[in-house]
Design a protein around this motif. Structure first.
Motif, PDB file in Angstrom:
ATOM      1  N   THR A  18       1.835   7.858   1.810  1.00  0.00           N
ATOM      2  CA  THR A  18       2.199   6.440   1.411  1.00  0.00           C
ATOM      3  C   THR A  18       1.129   5.454   1.963  1.00  0.00           C
ATOM      4  O   THR A  18       0.327   6.169   2.989  1.00  0.00           O
ATOM      5  CB  THR A  18       3.353   5.939   2.093  1.00  0.00           C
ATOM      6  N   ALA A  19       1.150   4.329   1.583  1.00  0.00           N
ATOM      7  CA  ALA A  19       0.187   3.528   2.061  1.00  0.00           C
ATOM      8  C   ALA A  19       0.279   3.202   3.400  1.00  0.00           C
ATOM      9  O   ALA A  19       1.351   2.811   3.889  1.00  0.00           O
ATOM     10  CB  ALA A  19       0.159   2.253   1.313  1.00  0.00           C
ATOM     11  N   TRP A  22      -1.140  -2.636   3.364  1.00  0.00           N
ATOM     12  CA  TRP A  22      -1.725  -3.386   2.186  1.00  0.00           C
ATOM     13  C   TRP A  22      -1.250  -4.798   2.272  1.00  0.00           C
ATOM     14  O   TRP A  22      -0.890  -5.166   3.060  1.00  0.00           O
ATOM     15  CB  TRP A  22      -1.027  -2.952   0.825  1.00  0.00           C
ATOM     16  N   HIS A  24      -2.026  -8.886   0.212  1.00  0.00           N
ATOM     17  CA  HIS A  24      -2.586  -9.902  -0.615  1.00  0.00           C
ATOM     18  C   HIS A  24      -2.852 -11.412   0.480  1.00  0.00           C
ATOM     19  O   HIS A  24      -1.934 -11.892   0.876  1.00  0.00           O
ATOM     20  CB  HIS A  24      -1.260 -10.208  -1.815  1.00  0.00           C
ATOM     21  N   ASP A  36       2.389  -8.753   2.808  1.00  0.00           N
ATOM     22  CA  ASP A  36       1.617  -7.823   3.269  1.00  0.00           C
ATOM     23  C   ASP A  36       2.617  -6.564   3.806  1.00  0.00           C
ATOM     24  O   ASP A  36       3.766  -6.948   4.153  1.00  0.00           O
ATOM     25  CB  ASP A  36       0.564  -7.991   4.569  1.00  0.00           C
ATOM     26  N   TYR A  54      -4.563  -4.336  11.947  1.00  0.00           N
ATOM     27  CA  TYR A  54      -3.419  -3.469  11.209  1.00  0.00           C
ATOM     28  C   TYR A  54      -2.537  -3.942  12.562  1.00  0.00           C
ATOM     29  O   TYR A  54      -2.748  -3.976  13.582  1.00  0.00           O
ATOM     30  CB  TYR A  54      -4.079  -2.117  11.542  1.00  0.00           C
ATOM     31  N   ALA A  65      -9.795   3.147   1.133  1.00  0.00           N
ATOM     32  CA  ALA A  65      -9.519   1.742   1.052  1.00  0.00           C
ATOM     33  C   ALA A  65      -9.795   1.226  -0.407  1.00  0.00           C
ATOM     34  O   ALA A  65     -10.820   1.777  -0.835  1.00  0.00           O
ATOM     35  CB  ALA A  65     -10.130   1.165   1.982  1.00  0.00           C
ATOM     36  N   SER A  67      -9.696  -2.361  -3.088  1.00  0.00           N
ATOM     37  CA  SER A  67      -9.551  -3.888  -3.139  1.00  0.00           C
ATOM     38  C   SER A  67      -9.929  -4.363  -4.403  1.00  0.00           C
ATOM     39  O   SER A  67     -10.448  -3.858  -5.183  1.00  0.00           O
ATOM     40  CB  SER A  67     -10.464  -4.595  -2.140  1.00  0.00           C
ATOM     41  N   ARG A 113      -6.802  -8.633  -2.627  1.00  0.00           N
ATOM     42  CA  ARG A 113      -5.695  -7.585  -2.322  1.00  0.00           C
ATOM     43  C   ARG A 113      -6.546  -6.368  -1.833  1.00  0.00           C
ATOM     44  O   ARG A 113      -7.489  -5.974  -2.391  1.00  0.00           O
ATOM     45  CB  ARG A 113      -5.077  -7.128  -3.620  1.00  0.00           C
ATOM     46  N   ILE A 115      -5.768  -2.167  -0.231  1.00  0.00           N
ATOM     47  CA  ILE A 115      -4.815  -1.131   0.189  1.00  0.00           C
ATOM     48  C   ILE A 115      -5.209  -0.178   0.967  1.00  0.00           C
ATOM     49  O   ILE A 115      -6.461   0.124   0.466  1.00  0.00           O
ATOM     50  CB  ILE A 115      -4.068  -0.716  -1.030  1.00  0.00           C
TER      51      ILE A 115
END
Length: 119
Positions: A18-19, A22, A24, A36, A54, A65, A67, A113, A115
């Motif tokens: 999973t991410a 992430w 915006h 986020d 983070y 990553a 964008s 954006r 991720i």
């Protein structure tokens, strides 16, 4: 700031992934995160440069990553850098504009954006 998000992940090489984070965000004026998961804050570094901190440092620089930028009539490009020079747990985002008016100049951009996936 964080959004409730549930995912069972995606199988990659037999593991569920999973991410890690992430976001915006808008880097024009005073940078601000609109939405986020996994990021604590954003800071302005210079024109076209900001860092995202983070919530939890992924603890590795072996990550993926991606964008994107949207709603623009000019050609824009993002560069992502795991910023181990600025301190641990930072992702640096550089935004450049490339067209006849500006040849790869750093520029603050709205509607960005990112991720990040970490092992």
């Amino acid at each position: 700031m964080a959004t409730n998000f549930t995912s069972t992940g995606v199988a990659i090489g037999g593991d569920r992934v999973t991410a890690h984070a992430w976001a915006h965000f808008d880097s024009t004026g005073t940078p601000a995160i609109q939405d986020d998961f996994g990021f604590a804050s954003i800071a302005d570094v210079a024109a076209g440069r900001c860092t995202l901190t983070y919530d939890t440092d992924p603890g590795t620089y072996n990550l993926a990553a991606a964008s994107s930028q949207g709603a623009s009539s000019v050609n824009l490009n993002n560069c992502l850098n795991e910023d181990n020079n600025g301190g641990t747990g930072l992702l640096e985002v550089l935004s450049t504009r490339w067209d006849d008016a500006a040849d790869n100049t750093l520029e603050d951009v709205g509607k960005q954006r990112v991720i990040v996936f970490a092992p």
